[in-house]
Design a protein around this motif. Structure first.
Motif, PDB file in Angstrom:
ATOM      1  N   LYS A  29      -2.561   7.906 -10.937  1.00 52.85           N
ATOM      2  CA  LYS A  29      -1.411   7.408 -10.183  1.00 52.85           C
ATOM      3  C   LYS A  29      -0.338   6.787 -11.071  1.00 52.85           C
ATOM      4  N   GLN A  30      -0.557   6.776 -12.394  1.00 50.95           N
ATOM      5  CA  GLN A  30       0.397   6.084 -13.250  1.00 50.95           C
ATOM      6  C   GLN A  30       1.023   7.019 -14.276  1.00 50.95           C
ATOM      7  N   GLN A  42       5.183   0.089  -8.482  1.00 51.76           N
ATOM      8  CA  GLN A  42       4.842   1.253  -7.658  1.00 51.76           C
ATOM      9  C   GLN A  42       6.100   1.798  -6.999  1.00 51.76           C
ATOM     10  N   GLY A  45       4.267   5.993  -4.336  1.00 48.49           N
ATOM     11  CA  GLY A  45       2.845   6.217  -4.529  1.00 48.49           C
ATOM     12  C   GLY A  45       2.410   6.342  -5.979  1.00 48.49           C
ATOM     13  N   LYS A  46       3.360   6.335  -6.911  1.00 48.36           N
ATOM     14  CA  LYS A  46       3.062   6.416  -8.346  1.00 48.36           C
ATOM     15  C   LYS A  46       3.469   5.103  -9.017  1.00 48.36           C
TER      16      LYS A  46
END
Length: 106
Positions: A29-30, A42, A45-46
């Motif tokens: 997610k990063q 954030q 969503g990333k």
């Protein structure tokens, strides 16, 4: 919410949230450019690196370190001149100063 990357553990990124709690975020997610001690936020969503906040955070940390060194240089000078002796009161003062001033703020 903002997070400071503390470390990487397997497929997880361990971060400190702006509220002081530790949070695990999946590496998927990063951003690939994220490193330990980066500030991330954030978006959609990333999690991406916030360069401006990272620089600001490092500036605050460096200033705190400089304050500590200035204090210790002054204390060392006073001890050398015999004006001050290193005793438990000073140790307690240093401990309380760290407890009250050395906090990672984001």
């Amino acid at each position: 919410m903002k997070y400071i990357i503390d470390r990487f553990e397997g497929k997880w990124t361990v971060c400190e949230a702006s509220n002081g709690k530790m949070v695990d975020i999946g590496k998927s997610k990063q951003s690939k450019s994220a490193h330990a001690n980066n500030v991330i936020v954030q978006e959609n969503g990333k999690f991406g690196v916030d360069k401006k906040e990272t620089e600001k955070w490092w500036k605050e940390i460096k200033e705190l370190i400089n304050q500590i060194f200035r204090y210790l240089r002054t204390k060392k000078f006073l001890m050398r001149k015999g004006i001050l002796s290193f005793n438990s009161k000073i140790q307690k003062f240093i401990h309380s100063w760290f407890a009250n001033n050395v906090k990672c703020k984001i």
